[in-house]
Design an enzyme around this catalytic site. Structure first.
Site, short mmCIF file in Angstrom:
data_model
loop_
_atom_site.label_atom_id
_atom_site.label_comp_id
_atom_site.label_asym_id
_atom_site.label_seq_id
_atom_site.Cartn_x
_atom_site.Cartn_y
_atom_site.Cartn_z
N GLY A 135 0.81 -1.21 0.00
CA GLY A 135 0.00 0.00 0.00
C GLY A 135 0.85 1.26 0.00
O GLY A 135 1.93 1.31 -0.59
N SER A 136 0.36 2.28 0.71
CA SER A 136 1.01 3.60 0.65
C SER A 136 2.37 3.66 1.31
O SER A 136 3.10 4.64 1.14
CB SER A 136 0.09 4.65 1.26
OG SER A 136 -1.05 4.85 0.44
N THR A 137 2.76 2.62 2.07
CA THR A 137 4.12 2.62 2.62
C THR A 137 5.14 2.57 1.48
O THR A 137 6.27 3.02 1.63
CB THR A 137 4.35 1.42 3.56
OG1 THR A 137 4.09 0.20 2.86
CG2 THR A 137 3.43 1.50 4.78
N SER A 197 -0.96 11.33 1.34
CA SER A 197 -0.97 9.99 0.76
C SER A 197 -1.76 9.98 -0.55
O SER A 197 -2.67 9.17 -0.76
CB SER A 197 -1.57 8.98 1.74
OG SER A 197 -1.17 7.66 1.41
#
Length: 581
Positions: free
Chosen positions: A291-293, A348
Site C-alpha cells: 500500500g502507501s508505505t 498519501s
C-alpha cells in the site's frame, strides 16, 4: 579267531588309531587356538552376550537473547520402556505400573498384550526424573528407564514463532530450532555395561565416548522488547477486532531483528490443542501488498533521478485520474488542488504519486525496490520464509507504473518492509539482516544516495508531525518519521479484491537526531474502529516506539526549550517585592 583277524587286517587297526589321534590333536589344537592364540574370539562371543553399549544423550545447545536471557533450555527427563515379552511374567504388577505411570490399566494392558512378543516398546516419554524413578523403584521385571533431555521455553508464546520447538526426539521442527538444528544438536556418547540374559544391569564398566553438548546460540532479539511488542500487538488485535497481526523491531545500524511477534500465537511448552494457523510466523511467511508505505520508496526513486525536488508541485485535483478503463482515487481529500512532494506523502495522494511515477518511469522504481530487497531472499534462511514478488514488465504502461508507485501489484513481507525502511533511516546504507547477535559493526552497502535518504527522512518526519500528518504515530519527547498504508486484501484463487477486507500498515523509525530503530506494524482485517493504517497501526507504533526509547535509554530529541516552559508557567507574584515572573 580274533587274533587271526587282527593279524589278517593290521592296517585297519592302525587306521582307526591314527584317526582317533588326529581327532584328539585337532581338538587340542582348537582348544589352544581359542584359549591362547585367538582368544579374542571367545571374549567377543562372551561380550556379545553380556556386554552392552548404552547411549549417553547429548545436551542440546542453549538459546538465549542478546542479553543472555534463556529462550530455550534442555531439562533432563526419564523415558520408561519395557520388554513386553518379559513383562508377561509379571501381570500381577501391571496395576501398580499403570498407577505409577498415571495411565489407564485397561489401556496399558491392551498395549502389552498386543506387543507381547516385542522386546522393546515405549511406555511413556518425558517424565520428570522424580516421577520416572518412582516407576523404576517398583522393580517390575521388564521395565527400564532411559535418561533423555526435553526442551523447555521460558518465554512461552512470546518467542514461539522465532525460536520454534523440537519434537519428542529433540530434533528441531520449527523456527530457529530447525534452522540451526545441526549447530544446536549435540553428539551422543556411550558407555559399556554388563547385563545378564534378562537385560538387567550387572556392572557399569566405563564410558567409551563422552557426550558432546550442542553449541550455544545467541539471538539478536531483546526479550524486553519482545514482551513489549507482543503485549501491544495483542491489545491492538483485541481493540480493533482484527484477525491477526505482526510487529517487527529492527536495529537500523546493525540490521539485527530486536523483536518479531505475531498474533495469534501458541505455547510451545503445551502443544496439545495447537492449531496450524497459530504456528504461522506471519512476519516472514505472510506476503501482502504494501500500500502507501511503498510511496516512501517511489519518492526516493524520484529524488535520485534529480528530476524532482521536495518543493516541486503536482496537480492532484479533483482527486481522481483516469487511465483507460481504470480510475485512480485518492482515499481522502487533499489540502489543495496542488501538492508538493512532501504534501503528496502527507496526504498519501495516489494521484500525485502516479504523476511523479509517470515522469520517472516504472522501471526506475522497480530497480530501487529490488536493491532494497523487495521480492528478494533476505538471507536469513528461516524455515518457510517467503520472498514475495516484484513484477518487472518489458513495457511499463501507465497502469502498471501507477499501481507499483503506490504499493499495489507487488507483495512483500513485514521483514522486507522493515529492512527497506532501515535503509532510509541509515542514510541510504543497507546492513545485512540478522537473527543472530552481532558483536561488531557489519559491512554496509550504499543503496540510496545519502543526500536523498536524508531528504526522505525530513519528508517522512513531516508525515507524522505536519498539521495533516499521522499524529497518532507521534512519540512524546522524540521526533519520528514514518508512513502509513492501507491495502485491500486479494481473494484467494482470483485476481480480485475482497469486500471490506484490509490490512492496516505503519512503517517508521527514529529518533530523528540519530535514527536507531525501525518498527513495522501490520494489522490484518481490523473490523471495529476503521481500517486505515494511520488509525489502526499508527497508535501501536507510537506505544511500542515510546517504550523502546525508554528501555534502550535513548536521549530525547524533542523536549520543549526552557523558554517554552517559562512561557507556559503561570505568573507568580511575591508579596515581598511585588515581582511578577
Amino acid at each position: 579267531m580274533i587274533q587271526l583277524q587282527g593279524a589278517l587286517y593290521p592296517w585297519r587297526f592302525r587306521l582307526m588309531l591314527g584317526l582317533l589321534a588326529l581327532m584328539v590333536g585337532a581338538i587340542a589344537w582348537r582348544i589352544i587356538d581359542l584359549q591362547v592364540v585367538n582368544r579374542n574370539f571367545l571374549i567377543g562371543q562372551g561380550d556379545a552376550r553380556s556386554l552392552r553399549r548404552i547411549p549417553i544423550p547429548a545436551n542440546r545447545g542453549l538459546i538465549t537473547d542478546r542479553n543472555g536471557e534463556p529462550l530455550a533450555v534442555s531439562t533432563p527427563v526419564t523415558t520408561i520402556w519395557a520388554n513386553a515379552k518379559e513383562l508377561q511374567t509379571a501381570k500381577e504388577k501391571w496395576s501398580d505400573l499403570a498407577a505409577a505411570l498415571g495411565q489407564n490399566l485397561h489401556t496399558l494392558s491392551e498395549r502389552l498384550e498386543t506387543h507381547a512378543n516385542k522386546e522393546f516398546i515405549y511406555l511413556v516419554r518425558g517424565l520428570t526424573p522424580e516421577h520416572g524413578q518412582q516407576a523404576l523403584d517398583l522393580k517390575i521385571p521388564g521395565v527400564y528407564g532411559i535418561e533423555e533431555f526435553r526442551r523447555f521455553y521460558p518465554a512461552g508464546e512470546t518467542t514461539a514463532h522465532m525460536v520454534g520447538f523440537t519434537d519428542i526426539d529433540d530434533h528441531g521442527r520449527e523456527g530457529v530450532e530447525l534452522a540451526y538444528d545441526k549447530l544446536l544438536a549435540g553428539v551422543p556418547g556411550n558407555r559399556q555395561v554388563i547385563k545378564d540374559r534378562r537385560g538387567r544391569l550387572i556392572k557399569d564398566i566405563q564410558i567409551t565416548k563422552n557426550a558432546k553438548p550442542g553449541k550455544r546460540l545467541v539471538l539478536s532479539i531483546d526479550l524486553r522488547l519482545q514482551y513489549l511488542a507482543n503485549r501491544e500487538l495483542r491489545n491492538a488485535i483485541i481493540e480493533n477486532g482484527a484477525k491477526a497481526g505482526s510487529l517487527v523491531i529492527m536495529d537500523v545500524k546493525t540490521g539485527e531483528i530486536l523483536a518479531m511477534v505475531n498474533q495469534p500465537t501458541y505455547n510451545p511448552n503445551n502443544r496439545r490443542n495447537l492449531q496450524p494457523a497459530m504456528m504461522r510466523n506471519r512476519a516472514m511467511i505472510d506476503v501482502f501488498e504494501p500500500g502507501s508505505t511503498m510511496k516512501a520508496i517511489s519518492m526516493s526513486a524520484a529524488l535520485e533521478t534529480r528530476r524532482w525536488k521536495p518543493s516541486d508541485k503536482v496537480e492532484v485535483y479533483p482527486g481522481t485520474l483516469r487511465l483507460g478503463k481504470y480510475i485512480i482515487h485518492d482515499a481522502s481529500h487533499s489540502e489543495g488542488p496542488v501538492l508538493d512532494l512532501t504534501g503528496i506523502l502527507i496526504n498519501s495522494s495516489n494521484v500525485g504519486m502516479s504523476k511523479v511515477a509517470f515522469d520517472i518511469g516504472g522501471e526506475t522504481i522497480y530497480h530501487l525496490a529490488q536493491k532494497l530487497g523487495l521480492g528478494q531472499p533476505t538471507g536469513l534462511d528461516f524455515p518457510g520464509e517467503r520472498v514475495g514478488s516484484l513484477p518487472k514488465y518489458r513495457d511499463w504502461n501507465k497502469a502498471d507504473t501507477a499501481t507499483l508507485s503506490y504499493g499495489y501489484g507487488l507483495s512483500v513481507t513485514a521483514i522486507q518492509l522493515a529492512h527497506a525502511f532501515c535503509v532510509l533511516a541509515n542514510n541510504g546504507k543497507m546492513a545485512p539482516l540478522s537473527l543472530i547477535y552481532v558483536d561488531e559493526a557489519p559491512k554496509t552497502t550504499q543503496v540510496i544516495q545519502e543526500d536523498v535518504a536524508r531528504t526522505m527522512q525530513s519528508m517522512l518526519q513531516q508525515v507524522i508531525e505536519a498539521p495533516r500528518g499521522v499524529f497518532r504515530a507521534q512519540v512524546p519527547a522524540y521526533h519520528m518519521a514514518g508512513k502509513s498504508g492501507t491495502a485491500r486484501k486479494t481473494l484467494i484463487g482470483t485476481k480480485g479484491y475482497a469486500e471490506n477486507s484490509y490490512r492496516s500498515l505503519f512503517a517508521g523509525f527514529g529518533p530523528m537526531s540519530d535514527p536507531r530503530y525501525t518498527i513495522v506494524v501490520v494489522i490484518d482485517e481490523p473490523s471495529k474502529a476503521g481500517y486505515f493504517g494511520g488509525l489502526v497501526s499508527a497508535p501501536v507504533f507510537s506505544k511500542v516506539m515510546s517504550n523502546t526509547m525508554r528501555l534502550m535509554n535513548i536521549t530525547p530529541d524533542n523536549l520543549p526549550s526552557t523558554q517554552q516552559i517559562d512561557d507556559k508557567l503561570p505568573a507568580v507574584t511575591t508579596k515581598a517585592n511585588g515581582w511578577r515572573g
